[in-house]
Motif scaffolding. Structure first.
Motif, mmCIF file in Angstrom:
data_model
loop_
_atom_site.group_PDB
_atom_site.id
_atom_site.type_symbol
_atom_site.label_atom_id
_atom_site.label_comp_id
_atom_site.label_asym_id
_atom_site.label_seq_id
_atom_site.Cartn_x
_atom_site.Cartn_y
_atom_site.Cartn_z
ATOM 1 N N GLY A 104 -18.122 -37.121 -12.653
ATOM 2 C CA GLY A 104 -19.250 -38.412 -12.780
ATOM 3 C C GLY A 104 -19.222 -39.270 -11.912
ATOM 4 O O GLY A 104 -18.549 -39.104 -10.957
ATOM 5 N N TYR A 105 -20.105 -40.565 -12.945
ATOM 6 C CA TYR A 105 -20.103 -41.727 -11.671
ATOM 7 C C TYR A 105 -19.704 -42.640 -12.891
ATOM 8 O O TYR A 105 -19.825 -42.735 -13.852
ATOM 9 C CB TYR A 105 -21.423 -41.810 -11.152
ATOM 10 N N GLY A 106 -19.715 -44.221 -12.179
ATOM 11 C CA GLY A 106 -19.676 -45.179 -12.477
ATOM 12 C C GLY A 106 -18.258 -45.435 -12.738
ATOM 13 O O GLY A 106 -17.077 -44.429 -12.273
ATOM 14 N N ARG B 231 -20.496 -39.243 -17.354
ATOM 15 C CA ARG B 231 -20.198 -37.578 -17.307
ATOM 16 C C ARG B 231 -21.090 -36.860 -16.988
ATOM 17 O O ARG B 231 -22.252 -36.224 -17.944
ATOM 18 C CB ARG B 231 -20.203 -37.045 -18.389
ATOM 19 N N ALA B 232 -21.293 -36.707 -15.499
ATOM 20 C CA ALA B 232 -22.306 -35.293 -15.326
ATOM 21 C C ALA B 232 -22.339 -33.845 -15.497
ATOM 22 O O ALA B 232 -22.991 -33.257 -15.571
ATOM 23 C CB ALA B 232 -23.286 -35.963 -13.424
ATOM 24 N N VAL B 233 -20.781 -34.295 -14.998
ATOM 25 C CA VAL B 233 -20.253 -32.716 -15.528
ATOM 26 C C VAL B 233 -19.075 -32.436 -16.830
ATOM 27 O O VAL B 233 -18.631 -33.523 -15.999
ATOM 28 C CB VAL B 233 -19.752 -31.700 -14.542
ATOM 29 N N GLY C 151 -30.654 -24.641 -14.376
ATOM 30 C CA GLY C 151 -30.657 -25.809 -15.735
ATOM 31 C C GLY C 151 -32.233 -27.204 -14.411
ATOM 32 O O GLY C 151 -32.291 -27.375 -13.844
ATOM 33 N N GLU C 152 -32.794 -27.451 -15.689
ATOM 34 C CA GLU C 152 -33.415 -29.001 -15.384
ATOM 35 C C GLU C 152 -32.612 -29.797 -14.632
ATOM 36 O O GLU C 152 -31.739 -29.693 -14.262
ATOM 37 C CB GLU C 152 -34.417 -29.356 -16.557
ATOM 38 N N SER C 153 -33.460 -30.710 -13.775
ATOM 39 C CA SER C 153 -33.129 -31.850 -12.704
ATOM 40 C C SER C 153 -32.337 -32.907 -13.784
ATOM 41 O O SER C 153 -32.840 -33.146 -14.619
ATOM 42 C CB SER C 153 -34.183 -32.351 -12.267
ATOM 43 N N GLY C 154 -31.468 -32.593 -12.926
ATOM 44 C CA GLY C 154 -30.604 -33.929 -13.730
ATOM 45 C C GLY C 154 -29.699 -33.616 -14.882
ATOM 46 O O GLY C 154 -28.356 -34.018 -15.442
ATOM 47 N N CYS C 155 -29.497 -31.959 -14.476
ATOM 48 C CA CYS C 155 -28.412 -31.518 -15.545
ATOM 49 C C CYS C 155 -27.095 -31.489 -14.966
ATOM 50 O O CYS C 155 -25.675 -31.185 -16.261
ATOM 51 C CB CYS C 155 -29.031 -30.335 -16.360
ATOM 52 N N GLY C 156 -26.840 -31.884 -14.026
ATOM 53 C CA GLY C 156 -25.407 -31.836 -13.026
ATOM 54 C C GLY C 156 -25.295 -30.680 -12.127
ATOM 55 O O GLY C 156 -23.790 -30.642 -12.108
ATOM 56 N N LYS C 157 -26.150 -29.979 -11.857
ATOM 57 C CA LYS C 157 -25.839 -28.600 -11.240
ATOM 58 C C LYS C 157 -25.394 -29.081 -9.328
ATOM 59 O O LYS C 157 -24.481 -28.591 -9.150
ATOM 60 C CB LYS C 157 -27.359 -28.258 -10.539
ATOM 61 N N SER C 158 -26.020 -30.426 -8.930
ATOM 62 C CA SER C 158 -25.224 -30.696 -7.405
ATOM 63 C C SER C 158 -24.149 -30.702 -8.077
ATOM 64 O O SER C 158 -23.431 -30.923 -6.665
ATOM 65 C CB SER C 158 -26.774 -31.388 -7.393
ATOM 66 N N THR C 159 -23.658 -32.196 -8.894
ATOM 67 C CA THR C 159 -22.513 -32.920 -8.741
ATOM 68 C C THR C 159 -21.584 -31.869 -8.833
ATOM 69 O O THR C 159 -20.653 -31.526 -8.536
ATOM 70 C CB THR C 159 -22.362 -33.601 -10.173
ATOM 71 N N LEU C 160 -21.565 -30.543 -9.793
ATOM 72 C CA LEU C 160 -20.560 -29.274 -10.214
ATOM 73 C C LEU C 160 -20.764 -28.655 -8.904
ATOM 74 O O LEU C 160 -19.510 -28.364 -8.419
ATOM 75 C CB LEU C 160 -21.338 -28.496 -10.903
ATOM 76 N N ALA C 161 -21.645 -27.912 -7.599
ATOM 77 C CA ALA C 161 -21.307 -28.277 -6.708
ATOM 78 C C ALA C 161 -20.640 -28.850 -6.102
ATOM 79 O O ALA C 161 -19.836 -28.534 -5.271
ATOM 80 C CB ALA C 161 -22.864 -27.974 -5.742
ATOM 81 N N ARG C 162 -21.065 -30.254 -6.370
ATOM 82 C CA ARG C 162 -19.517 -31.413 -4.807
ATOM 83 C C ARG C 162 -18.690 -31.064 -5.674
ATOM 84 O O ARG C 162 -17.508 -31.506 -4.591
ATOM 85 C CB ARG C 162 -20.388 -32.192 -4.683
ATOM 86 N N VAL C 163 -18.172 -30.767 -7.015
ATOM 87 C CA VAL C 163 -17.155 -31.181 -7.410
ATOM 88 C C VAL C 163 -16.060 -29.853 -6.971
ATOM 89 O O VAL C 163 -15.102 -29.544 -6.686
ATOM 90 C CB VAL C 163 -17.239 -30.936 -8.527
#
Ligand SMILES: Nc1ncnc2c1ncn2[C@@H]1O[C@H](COP(=O)(O)OP(=O)(O)O)[C@@H](O)[C@H]1O
Ligand SMILES: [Mg+2]
Length: 332
Positions: free
Chosen positions: A67-69, A80-82, A99-111
């Motif tokens: 996540g972030y912060g 927690r984004a993922v 999943g809808e926008s903001g559900c954490g897909k891109s964070t998951l990819a970057r992780v």
């Protein structure tokens, strides 16, 4: 389909056909209109080329949280984004993440790619534990997992011609000399079905679909085992997007690649994936196969899948919204 009374079909700056919405959708006369409409229908995936496909785990992540912060006392991020996500990608197979926008897909990819290191959890790739941070991974591990982003515009260096963009990973990962790189650039352009002469152009001189193919050629230059595709067709129109999907399928048959295919568009994911993971609010809601899309088990998946606008002018009126579901899953 939902909002217009009449539709005008444009191509190459000229009106191809015009008519009422019902006439265009159900009785299009122009071949280009028919092509546009056909591109909405996902074509099912065909058999595997690789005899190994599906028999071996390529990637496994266990209880990954990111996540972030600020960090809390327990070492987990405040936002927690993922949230405790686990998944498996088998060799030669594709996993869709929807999943809808903001559900954490891109964070998951970057992780997974290590660009945004996880706060907790394990990532196992090709039988070996991966470090959470990309900078701590071996060069081979970096090479074998590539990521392609939605915005080809920002991903491609505008100051470089296509040949330099594609040649960079050839020098970095494969240490090819100038002549070998030049030859390989031609081969990679062939692979993504772009004319070789495009190698001299700059990204600004390419269409959206061509840019995404260059982006893909650059990922292929590394010789990866897994390509993470984050919304790569989202900025393309239906015809160009479906051509990119067909290309991805062909390359998979030729090269035995695996994809993690992230999209908010169910029809795109359905067309290319063996398994689909549904995400909501950073969590994995359920995992289904494309044939089960018609009847998902989880109430959120039901709501998400029923929210896909159809090329049917009566779709919005016919949509039965369960008020309890909508209140539970809010903004979907
Ligand atoms: N750099 C960032 N800093 C803080 N929050 C972020 C950042 N990137 C994403 N987020 C938040 O993390 C959540 C997941 O975002 P993201 O992974 O981009 O979702 P998706 O790709 O599904 O749209 C969102 O709530 C988003 O606002
Ligand atoms: Mg995203």
């Amino acid at each position: 389909a939902q909002i217009a009374d009449r539709i005008v079909v444009l191509k190459g700056g000229e009106v191809q056909e015009t008519g009422t919405t019902a006439a265009i959708l159900s009785a299009a006369r122009h071949p280009y209109t028919r092509e546009l409409l056909a591109a909405f229908e996902p074509k099912p995936r065909q058999g595997q080329a690789d005899a190994d496909a599906g028999t071996k785990q390529l990637l496994r992540i266990n209880d990954v949280t990111a996540g972030y912060g600020a960090m809390r006392a327990d070492g987990l991020p405040l936002i927690r984004a993922v949230d405790s996500v686990s998944l498996v990608v088998e060799k030669g197979r594709n996993l869709g993440v929807i999943g809808e926008s903001g559900c954490g897909k891109s964070t998951l990819a970057r992780v997974i790619a290590g660009i945004h290191p996880a706060a907790a959890g394990d990532i196992v790739f090709d039988g070996k534990d991966l470090q959470r941070a990309a900078r701590k991974r071996s060069q081979d591990q970096l090479r074998e997992m590539q990521i392609v982003f939605q915005y080809a515009d920002t991903a491609l260096n505008p100051a470089k011609p296509v040949e330099d963009i594609i040649a960079r990973p050839l020098a970095f990962y494969h240490r090819l000399d100038r002549q070998a790189r030049s030859k390989r650039v031609d081969e990679l352009l062939d692979m993504v079905r772009l004319p070789r002469a495009l190698r001299y152009r700059h990204p600004s001189e390419l269409s959206g679909g061509q840019k995404q193919r260059v982006n893909f050629a650059r990922a292929l230059a590394a010789d990866p085992k897994l390509i993470i595709c984050d919304e790569i067709t989202s900025a393309l129109d239906t015809v160009v997007a479906s051509a990119v999907i067909e290309l991805l399928k062909e390359l998979q048959r030729e090269l035995g690649l695996s994809y993690i295919f992230i999209s908010h568009d169910l029809s795109v994911v359905e067309a290319i994936c063996d398994e689909i993971m549904v995400m909501y609010n950073g969590q994995r809601v359920e995992q289904i196969t494309p044939d089960k899309v018609k009847a998902p088990a989880h109430p959120y998946s039901k709501l998400l899948f029923s929210s896909v606008p159809k090329l049917d002018p009566t779709w919005l009126d016919g949509l039965v919204r369960d008020p309890e579901l909508v209140s539970q899953y809010g903004h979907c």
